[in-house]
Design a protein around this motif. Sequence first.
Motif, mmCIF file in Angstrom:
data_model
loop_
_atom_site.group_PDB
_atom_site.id
_atom_site.type_symbol
_atom_site.label_atom_id
_atom_site.label_comp_id
_atom_site.label_asym_id
_atom_site.label_seq_id
_atom_site.Cartn_x
_atom_site.Cartn_y
_atom_site.Cartn_z
ATOM 1 N N ALA A 110 5.263 8.723 4.383
ATOM 2 C CA ALA A 110 4.205 8.355 3.444
ATOM 3 C C ALA A 110 4.823 8.027 2.094
ATOM 4 O O ALA A 110 5.809 8.652 1.687
ATOM 5 N N PRO A 111 4.273 7.031 1.373
ATOM 6 C CA PRO A 111 4.828 6.676 0.062
ATOM 7 C C PRO A 111 4.620 7.809 -0.956
ATOM 8 O O PRO A 111 3.584 8.474 -0.912
ATOM 9 N N VAL A 112 5.587 7.950 -1.795
ATOM 10 C CA VAL A 112 5.522 9.070 -2.753
ATOM 11 C C VAL A 112 4.738 8.657 -3.997
ATOM 12 O O VAL A 112 3.826 9.341 -4.408
ATOM 13 N N ALA A 113 5.043 7.501 -4.537
ATOM 14 C CA ALA A 113 4.355 7.086 -5.780
ATOM 15 C C ALA A 113 3.395 5.940 -5.524
ATOM 16 O O ALA A 113 3.356 4.954 -6.245
ATOM 17 N N GLY A 114 2.656 6.028 -4.445
ATOM 18 C CA GLY A 114 1.628 5.009 -4.153
ATOM 19 C C GLY A 114 2.163 3.845 -3.334
ATOM 20 O O GLY A 114 1.413 3.199 -2.623
ATOM 21 N N GLN A 115 3.391 3.598 -3.406
ATOM 22 C CA GLN A 115 3.952 2.510 -2.597
ATOM 23 C C GLN A 115 5.431 2.757 -2.304
ATOM 24 O O GLN A 115 6.113 3.405 -3.074
ATOM 25 N N GLU A 116 5.828 2.313 -1.173
ATOM 26 C CA GLU A 116 7.219 2.579 -0.761
ATOM 27 C C GLU A 116 7.697 1.399 0.093
ATOM 28 O O GLU A 116 6.948 0.895 0.920
ATOM 29 N N PHE A 117 8.940 0.964 -0.121
ATOM 30 C CA PHE A 117 9.486 -0.138 0.695
ATOM 31 C C PHE A 117 10.758 0.354 1.371
ATOM 32 O O PHE A 117 11.598 0.988 0.743
ATOM 33 N N GLY A 118 10.822 0.116 2.606
ATOM 34 C CA GLY A 118 12.037 0.541 3.314
ATOM 35 C C GLY A 118 12.368 -0.422 4.441
ATOM 36 O O GLY A 118 11.486 -1.128 4.942
ATOM 37 N N GLN A 119 13.609 -0.465 4.809
ATOM 38 C CA GLN A 119 14.026 -1.389 5.885
ATOM 39 C C GLN A 119 14.239 -0.619 7.162
ATOM 40 O O GLN A 119 14.724 0.507 7.142
ATOM 41 N N ARG A 120 13.903 -1.249 8.271
ATOM 42 C CA ARG A 120 14.121 -0.610 9.576
ATOM 43 C C ARG A 120 14.870 -1.604 10.448
ATOM 44 O O ARG A 120 14.541 -2.794 10.459
ATOM 45 N N ARG A 121 15.823 -1.071 11.194
ATOM 46 C CA ARG A 121 16.548 -1.963 12.118
ATOM 47 C C ARG A 121 15.947 -1.821 13.483
ATOM 48 O O ARG A 121 15.896 -0.729 14.041
ATOM 49 N N LEU A 122 15.440 -2.884 14.019
ATOM 50 C CA LEU A 122 14.885 -2.854 15.382
ATOM 51 C C LEU A 122 15.767 -3.710 16.280
ATOM 52 O O LEU A 122 16.651 -4.423 15.790
ATOM 53 N N ASP A 123 15.480 -3.662 17.559
ATOM 54 C CA ASP A 123 16.263 -4.504 18.483
ATOM 55 C C ASP A 123 16.093 -5.978 18.147
ATOM 56 O O ASP A 123 17.004 -6.797 18.323
ATOM 57 N N THR A 124 14.881 -6.297 17.685
ATOM 58 C CA THR A 124 14.577 -7.717 17.419
ATOM 59 C C THR A 124 15.114 -8.182 16.071
ATOM 60 O O THR A 124 15.096 -9.362 15.761
ATOM 61 N N GLY A 125 15.547 -7.241 15.266
ATOM 62 C CA GLY A 125 16.082 -7.610 13.939
ATOM 63 C C GLY A 125 15.606 -6.604 12.902
ATOM 64 O O GLY A 125 15.019 -5.567 13.230
ATOM 65 N N THR A 126 15.887 -6.952 11.636
ATOM 66 C CA THR A 126 15.525 -6.031 10.546
ATOM 67 C C THR A 126 14.093 -6.310 10.089
ATOM 68 O O THR A 126 13.697 -7.472 10.013
ATOM 69 N N VAL A 127 13.344 -5.242 9.828
ATOM 70 C CA VAL A 127 11.980 -5.441 9.301
ATOM 71 C C VAL A 127 11.853 -4.686 7.992
ATOM 72 O O VAL A 127 12.538 -3.679 7.749
ATOM 73 N N ALA A 129 9.378 -2.493 5.887
ATOM 74 C CA ALA A 129 8.135 -1.709 6.037
ATOM 75 C C ALA A 129 7.630 -1.345 4.655
ATOM 76 O O ALA A 129 8.288 -0.602 3.923
ATOM 77 N N ALA A 130 6.491 -1.957 4.251
ATOM 78 C CA ALA A 130 5.914 -1.651 2.939
ATOM 79 C C ALA A 130 4.720 -0.697 3.166
ATOM 80 O O ALA A 130 3.810 -1.024 3.930
ATOM 81 N N ALA A 131 4.789 0.461 2.533
ATOM 82 C CA ALA A 131 3.720 1.468 2.741
ATOM 83 C C ALA A 131 2.931 1.643 1.445
ATOM 84 O O ALA A 131 3.546 1.819 0.376
ATOM 85 N N PHE A 132 1.603 1.529 1.538
ATOM 86 C CA PHE A 132 0.737 1.666 0.339
ATOM 87 C C PHE A 132 -0.294 2.776 0.589
ATOM 88 O O PHE A 132 -0.979 2.783 1.641
ATOM 89 N N SER A 133 -0.426 3.663 -0.351
ATOM 90 C CA SER A 133 -1.359 4.801 -0.179
ATOM 91 C C SER A 133 -2.804 4.312 -0.287
ATOM 92 O O SER A 133 -3.121 3.451 -1.117
ATOM 93 N N LEU A 134 -3.653 4.889 0.559
ATOM 94 C CA LEU A 134 -5.089 4.577 0.496
ATOM 95 C C LEU A 134 -5.765 5.846 -0.028
ATOM 96 O O LEU A 134 -5.704 6.901 0.613
ATOM 97 N N THR A 135 -6.323 5.756 -1.195
ATOM 98 C CA THR A 135 -6.968 6.956 -1.770
ATOM 99 C C THR A 135 -8.371 6.621 -2.241
ATOM 100 O O THR A 135 -8.656 5.482 -2.619
ATOM 101 N N SER A 136 -9.216 7.631 -2.212
ATOM 102 C CA SER A 136 -10.568 7.466 -2.743
ATOM 103 C C SER A 136 -10.927 8.799 -3.415
ATOM 104 O O SER A 136 -10.922 9.852 -2.766
ATOM 105 N N ASP A 137 -11.236 8.681 -4.686
ATOM 106 C CA ASP A 137 -11.533 9.887 -5.493
ATOM 107 C C ASP A 137 -10.506 10.978 -5.214
ATOM 108 O O ASP A 137 -10.823 12.132 -4.907
ATOM 109 N N ARG A 138 -9.360 10.597 -5.302
ATOM 110 C CA ARG A 138 -8.182 11.450 -5.102
ATOM 111 C C ARG A 138 -8.057 12.017 -3.692
ATOM 112 O O ARG A 138 -7.202 12.813 -3.401
#
Length: 748
Positions: A110-127, A129-138
Amino acid sequence: MRLAFRFVLPLMLLLGGIAWAAAPLVGDLIGRWFRTDVELRSRLIFHSVHDSLLSLVLTTDDRRAGRKIDELFRRISQDERLLAIGLCSPEGKLLHKSAAWPKALPCPPAPVAGQEFGQRRLDTGTVLAAAFSLTSDRDDLGYLVILHDLSFIEKRSSSAEIYLAVFLGLLGMAAAGVTLLMARLTLHYWLKAMRKGLVYRPNAEGEDGKVPVEIQPLVREMRKVMRQLDAPRSLTEAIRVEWGPDSLRSLLRNELPDAEVMVVSNREPYIHNMESDQITVQRPASGLVTALEPIMRACGGTWIAHGSGSADQLKVDSSDRLGVPPEKPSYTLRRVWLSDAEQDGYYYGFANEGMWPLCHIAFVRPNFRTSDWEHYVAVNRKFADAVVAEARTSNPIVLVQDYHFALLPRMVRERLPDATIVTFWHIPWPNAEVFSICPWKEEILSGLLGSSILGFHTQFHCLNFVESVDRFMECQIDREHSTVSASSGTTLVRPYPISIEWPPAALAGQPPVKECGDLVRKKYGLKADVRIAVGVERFDYTKGIADRFRAVESLLENHPEWIGHFTLVQVAAPTRSRLPAYRDTQVEAETLVQSINARFGRDDWQPIILAATHHEPDAVFTLFRSADLCMVSSLHDGMNLVAKEFVAARDDDDGVLILSTFAGASRELHEALIVNPYDIHAMGEALHIGLSMPDDQRRDRMRLMREMVGEHNIYFWAGRMLLDAARIRKRRHIERQIADVSKEVAAK
Ligand code: G6P
């Protein structure tokens, strides 16, 4: 071509190296640009779906919301770059995902400061992964994961690397090409400017404006060298150098080191004859031989000449050579054999019935026959072959002598292009109109222009030659520097008044003057009170022998006090007697002597004594020393060395010289009594003046003439020519170096 390799290859290697070092950096840079771009796109997607997704996540109807989220994900993931999209629970469980979500891929942390970008190596190549927090009224509702395929970035980075390398390669080639072109143009321009700058102008300073600034110092330096090359000539003219065998030898050593000297002449310096079973050596009556023999004795080398003596074949080795002088050999005589037909056509025919009367104004008609010309060409070739065969080096100094070899200089030039060919024309050169009589005038001129230097006795003959060339040849004439440039190269045309050895070898061992007088008087039966005049020459119609006899007649007619008190002893060596003009000359002279002697002679005295035989130099010198007066009455003569020999023989500073104005020697021996041999009366008067001249005047005149001949002796003559030859060799060397650079540039 070599320059291209030397220049283009390093440039290509340098640019290749740069491309090799820069490519990963460029790939990395491009990767980062695209990743930032993809991150931005992910953020954009997140913001565009945030509200709809949030409302769907908050919907109580889970099944409907689930369908709608799937539908939303399906629509979003139609973007070709977007690999997949997924919704993860706050605990990292994958709740919803688009169809292409990779099976093996769990939810990223899970992203720590609302958003996080990381790379993953898969068999098909590098991807990404951009993760964005979904929050509502905290409330933490999970996070949206957007997967982007990054393999296209790798592909683009490597393409960019290739493009970069190709681009740098092409750039390198273009830069090399342009630089090469510029370099060649600059070099060409410099060389052109340099060559212009080096064209000989004695006062070339101040003309540097036309030479590019960059090479001005170089051109100045080269000009200095060229001027230094010219210096020796002015030195010989300005400074009184005592010329002798040693100075000539040291000139050769210093100015022409290792130069091989060769002489080519028709007449040989030593003739071996068979006389009553005995081999005798004869020194021929030839001004040419008189002049050149001391030079060869001083310098050594090879003299190539026609072996004309009846015992010549018996004295040579298997290569037709022998060492001469016979008493103390110091150079090689190489004999060339001619058949009777060759001698008739080349020597008697073309040379002596054609060229000789053509060049001498003696009113004997020249005869030109095609068969003679053919022999002349063939014999010139035969001698040229001998020069090439005898040459030990590729650049000998070949001293070509006289009208027998007008074609040889060019023939030798064609086979030994680096040879320094110095041709000396021992007889006069006619004006262009007279020269035009010769049916082979162009061939003669072109043959002579194969020479590096062409010498005549007087400036007048040089001008006549240049005028002939101007009229009948395609060539460039530089009158300021006396050069003629034709297809075979450039020829320097200069006057070199020939002279004799000083002191002459024949003077050594001569008895004192008084004794010589006694000997001669005894030999010819002359009384003590008889004044003696001498004449010494070949029996040639150009020598004015009959006119001289007529002058004696005129003297006796007009000054009868000399009857019984004056005798002319005339030595005349028979020459070219096979030719009618020569036989006629001899007959005319003999008849005249008979008639004058019959008219004035007495039992105990004859006004003229004619000795029509060959006399060796020693005998001639004794005769000179016995005489009160010497008569040289040539109708036309290149120089006439008899005049100079008479002066050289008189170490008692006495004796009067009567000299024809039509002999080249009259340009130098101003203290002689100069006469016109066609003016018989005036010549008779000159005899009277000479016989009556006061002692001191005689001696003053003789001293001045001796000074002149002593200084301007044969070593001086050869020295000036050899210095000019050395100068030409050095100039040619520099020119060849410049030409080599030009050739090298042209080849690149
Ligand atoms: C002149 C020529 C010489 C020649 C000489 C004697 O001086 O210039 O080349 O050697 O006469 O003539 P001859 O034909 O006997 O060699």
